[in-house]
Design a protein around this motif. Structure first.
Motif, PDB file in Angstrom:
ATOM      1  N   ARG A   9      18.480  27.628  -3.833  1.00  0.00           N
ATOM      2  CA  ARG A   9      18.734  27.711  -2.629  1.00  0.00           C
ATOM      3  C   ARG A   9      17.364  28.832  -2.080  1.00  0.00           C
ATOM      4  NH1 ARG A   9      23.384  28.788  -5.125  1.00  0.00           N
ATOM      5  NH2 ARG A   9      23.438  31.901  -4.221  1.00  0.00           N
ATOM      6  N   LEU A  10      17.003  29.653  -2.203  1.00  0.00           N
ATOM      7  CA  LEU A  10      16.205  29.442  -1.787  1.00  0.00           C
ATOM      8  C   LEU A  10      15.012  29.004  -1.131  1.00  0.00           C
ATOM      9  CD1 LEU A  10      15.287  33.148  -0.390  1.00  0.00           C
ATOM     10  CD2 LEU A  10      13.307  33.009  -2.990  1.00  0.00           C
ATOM     11  N   LEU A  11      14.785  28.434  -2.456  1.00  0.00           N
ATOM     12  CA  LEU A  11      13.480  27.485  -2.109  1.00  0.00           C
ATOM     13  C   LEU A  11      13.661  26.718  -0.834  1.00  0.00           C
ATOM     14  CD1 LEU A  11      11.979  26.558  -5.687  1.00  0.00           C
ATOM     15  CD2 LEU A  11      10.718  28.528  -3.638  1.00  0.00           C
ATOM     16  N   ASP A  12      15.124  25.959  -0.858  1.00  0.00           N
ATOM     17  CA  ASP A  12      15.390  24.720   0.202  1.00  0.00           C
ATOM     18  C   ASP A  12      15.492  25.730   1.687  1.00  0.00           C
ATOM     19  OD1 ASP A  12      15.728  23.455  -2.099  1.00  0.00           O
ATOM     20  OD2 ASP A  12      18.154  23.685  -2.287  1.00  0.00           O
ATOM     21  N   ALA A  13      16.077  26.769   1.384  1.00  0.00           N
ATOM     22  CA  ALA A  13      16.520  27.834   3.661  1.00  0.00           C
ATOM     23  C   ALA A  13      14.568  27.519   3.473  1.00  0.00           C
ATOM     24  CB  ALA A  13      16.449  29.371   2.187  1.00  0.00           C
ATOM     25  N   ALA A  14      13.752  28.221   2.188  1.00  0.00           N
ATOM     26  CA  ALA A  14      12.285  27.416   2.573  1.00  0.00           C
ATOM     27  C   ALA A  14      11.626  26.459   3.481  1.00  0.00           C
ATOM     28  CB  ALA A  14      11.559  27.754   2.415  1.00  0.00           C
ATOM     29  N   ARG A  15      12.760  25.757   2.744  1.00  0.00           N
ATOM     30  CA  ARG A  15      11.172  23.805   3.477  1.00  0.00           C
ATOM     31  C   ARG A  15      12.865  23.969   4.393  1.00  0.00           C
ATOM     32  NH1 ARG A  15      13.073  21.402  -1.119  1.00  0.00           N
ATOM     33  NH2 ARG A  15      11.440  21.496  -2.129  1.00  0.00           N
ATOM     34  N   GLU A  16      14.064  24.202   4.689  1.00  0.00           N
ATOM     35  CA  GLU A  16      14.460  23.647   6.114  1.00  0.00           C
ATOM     36  C   GLU A  16      13.386  24.668   6.799  1.00  0.00           C
ATOM     37  OE1 GLU A  16      18.936  24.302   7.578  1.00  0.00           O
ATOM     38  OE2 GLU A  16      18.557  24.074   6.030  1.00  0.00           O
ATOM     39  N   ILE A  17      13.036  26.515   7.333  1.00  0.00           N
ATOM     40  CA  ILE A  17      12.600  26.892   7.718  1.00  0.00           C
ATOM     41  C   ILE A  17      11.409  25.817   8.212  1.00  0.00           C
ATOM     42  CG2 ILE A  17      11.796  28.731   8.437  1.00  0.00           C
ATOM     43  CD1 ILE A  17      13.614  30.155   6.763  1.00  0.00           C
ATOM     44  N   PHE A  18      10.264  24.972   7.218  1.00  0.00           N
ATOM     45  CA  PHE A  18       9.208  24.787   7.541  1.00  0.00           C
ATOM     46  C   PHE A  18       9.641  23.730   7.703  1.00  0.00           C
ATOM     47  CE2 PHE A  18       6.431  21.704   6.136  1.00  0.00           C
ATOM     48  CZ  PHE A  18       5.799  21.943   6.499  1.00  0.00           C
ATOM     49  N   ASN A  19      11.200  22.606   7.857  1.00  0.00           N
ATOM     50  CA  ASN A  19      10.812  21.947   8.581  1.00  0.00           C
ATOM     51  C   ASN A  19      11.447  22.110  10.341  1.00  0.00           C
ATOM     52  OD1 ASN A  19      10.468  19.923   6.673  1.00  0.00           O
ATOM     53  ND2 ASN A  19      12.679  19.786   5.813  1.00  0.00           N
ATOM     54  N   ASN A  20      11.814  23.023  10.378  1.00  0.00           N
ATOM     55  CA  ASN A  20      11.962  23.621  11.266  1.00  0.00           C
ATOM     56  C   ASN A  20      11.563  23.663  12.400  1.00  0.00           C
ATOM     57  OD1 ASN A  20      14.940  23.162  11.231  1.00  0.00           O
ATOM     58  ND2 ASN A  20      15.800  24.736  11.019  1.00  0.00           N
ATOM     59  N   HIS A  21      10.591  24.228  11.699  1.00  0.00           N
ATOM     60  CA  HIS A  21       8.592  24.767  12.607  1.00  0.00           C
ATOM     61  C   HIS A  21       8.149  23.144  12.671  1.00  0.00           C
ATOM     62  CE1 HIS A  21       9.182  29.396  12.279  1.00  0.00           C
ATOM     63  NE2 HIS A  21       9.575  29.061  11.443  1.00  0.00           N
ATOM     64  N   LEU A  22       8.186  22.309  12.346  1.00  0.00           N
ATOM     65  CA  LEU A  22       7.244  21.367  12.021  1.00  0.00           C
ATOM     66  C   LEU A  22       7.839  20.798  12.866  1.00  0.00           C
ATOM     67  CD1 LEU A  22       5.197  19.973  11.257  1.00  0.00           C
ATOM     68  CD2 LEU A  22       7.211  18.176   9.433  1.00  0.00           C
ATOM     69  N   ILE A  23       9.257  20.227  13.072  1.00  0.00           N
ATOM     70  CA  ILE A  23       9.944  20.066  14.142  1.00  0.00           C
ATOM     71  C   ILE A  23       9.652  20.249  15.868  1.00  0.00           C
ATOM     72  CG2 ILE A  23      12.371  19.643  15.466  1.00  0.00           C
ATOM     73  CD1 ILE A  23      13.273  18.863  11.793  1.00  0.00           C
ATOM     74  N   ASP A  24      10.243  21.594  15.876  1.00  0.00           N
ATOM     75  CA  ASP A  24       9.126  23.028  17.006  1.00  0.00           C
ATOM     76  C   ASP A  24       7.814  22.068  17.351  1.00  0.00           C
ATOM     77  OD1 ASP A  24      12.191  23.544  17.249  1.00  0.00           O
ATOM     78  OD2 ASP A  24      11.837  25.390  15.897  1.00  0.00           O
ATOM     79  N   THR A  25       6.605  22.005  16.464  1.00  0.00           N
ATOM     80  CA  THR A  25       5.992  21.593  16.619  1.00  0.00           C
ATOM     81  C   THR A  25       5.093  20.779  17.259  1.00  0.00           C
ATOM     82  OG1 THR A  25       4.437  23.278  14.912  1.00  0.00           O
ATOM     83  CG2 THR A  25       3.083  21.636  16.076  1.00  0.00           C
ATOM     84  N   VAL A  26       6.267  19.174  16.890  1.00  0.00           N
ATOM     85  CA  VAL A  26       6.095  18.307  17.081  1.00  0.00           C
ATOM     86  C   VAL A  26       6.690  18.220  17.891  1.00  0.00           C
ATOM     87  CG1 VAL A  26       6.797  16.254  16.542  1.00  0.00           C
ATOM     88  CG2 VAL A  26       5.979  16.958  14.573  1.00  0.00           C
ATOM     89  N   SER A  27       7.843  18.327  18.702  1.00  0.00           N
ATOM     90  CA  SER A  27       8.659  18.410  19.641  1.00  0.00           C
ATOM     91  C   SER A  27       7.576  19.166  20.952  1.00  0.00           C
ATOM     92  CB  SER A  27       9.414  19.550  20.245  1.00  0.00           C
ATOM     93  OG  SER A  27      10.418  18.814  18.869  1.00  0.00           O
ATOM     94  N   MET A  28       7.335  20.098  20.893  1.00  0.00           N
ATOM     95  CA  MET A  28       5.617  20.822  21.854  1.00  0.00           C
ATOM     96  C   MET A  28       4.676  20.353  22.146  1.00  0.00           C
ATOM     97  SD  MET A  28       4.294  24.227  21.182  1.00  0.00           S
ATOM     98  CE  MET A  28       2.656  23.690  19.929  1.00  0.00           C
ATOM     99  N   LEU A  29       4.303  18.899  20.769  1.00  0.00           N
ATOM    100  CA  LEU A  29       2.879  17.998  21.126  1.00  0.00           C
ATOM    101  C   LEU A  29       3.234  16.932  22.247  1.00  0.00           C
ATOM    102  CD1 LEU A  29       1.058  18.818  17.524  1.00  0.00           C
ATOM    103  CD2 LEU A  29       0.173  19.435  19.694  1.00  0.00           C
ATOM    104  N   GLU A  30       4.561  16.781  21.787  1.00  0.00           N
ATOM    105  CA  GLU A  30       5.366  15.673  22.483  1.00  0.00           C
ATOM    106  C   GLU A  30       5.666  15.448  24.228  1.00  0.00           C
ATOM    107  OE1 GLU A  30       8.692  15.191  20.641  1.00  0.00           O
ATOM    108  OE2 GLU A  30       7.428  13.157  19.179  1.00  0.00           O
TER     109      GLU A  30
END
Length: 111
Positions: free
Chosen positions: A82-103
């Motif tokens: 669950r901890l590894l899954d949470a870390a992956r989710e946090i990474f994905n959220n950061h990635l989504i934020d970065t993509v949105s900012m670039l767009e």
């Protein structure tokens, strides 16, 4: 008591603070494996895997049991998945934020 918990968390996260250790945990999240099975799935040298397993074992994150000439490793606590899954989710959220900012930056350029 709070300081003890904070120290445990700090030590625990230090034990996870290596990409190969994280990879070992991700592989072990699918089930127990021998060192050679870990090496094969990770395309990594035995000494590197063994060294990282030693650190994870010392922190009681993984456990090993003898089976013939091999040692079979598994996660000591399945909550690590669950901890590894949470870390992956946090990474994905950061990635989504970065993509949105670039767009948004690209849209601003077009004006």
């Amino acid at each position: 008591m709070m300081a003890t918990m904070q120290q445990f968390k700090a030590d625990f996260f230090k034990a996870l603070a290596h990409p190969l250790r994280i990879q070992i945990l991700e592989v072990l999240s699918t089930g127990e494996k021998s060192v050679s099975e870990l090496q094969d799935s990770m395309n990594s040298e035995g000494s590197a895997v063994s060294q990282q397993l030693s650190i994870l074992r010392a922190k009681n994150i993984v456990i090993g049991r003898k089976q013939g000439k091999s040692v079979i490793y598994s996660l000591k606590d399945p909550s690590i998945i669950r901890l590894l899954d949470a870390a992956r989710e946090i990474f994905n959220n950061h990635l989504i934020d970065t993509v949105s900012m670039l767009e948004e930056m690209e849209e601003d350029k077009s004006f």
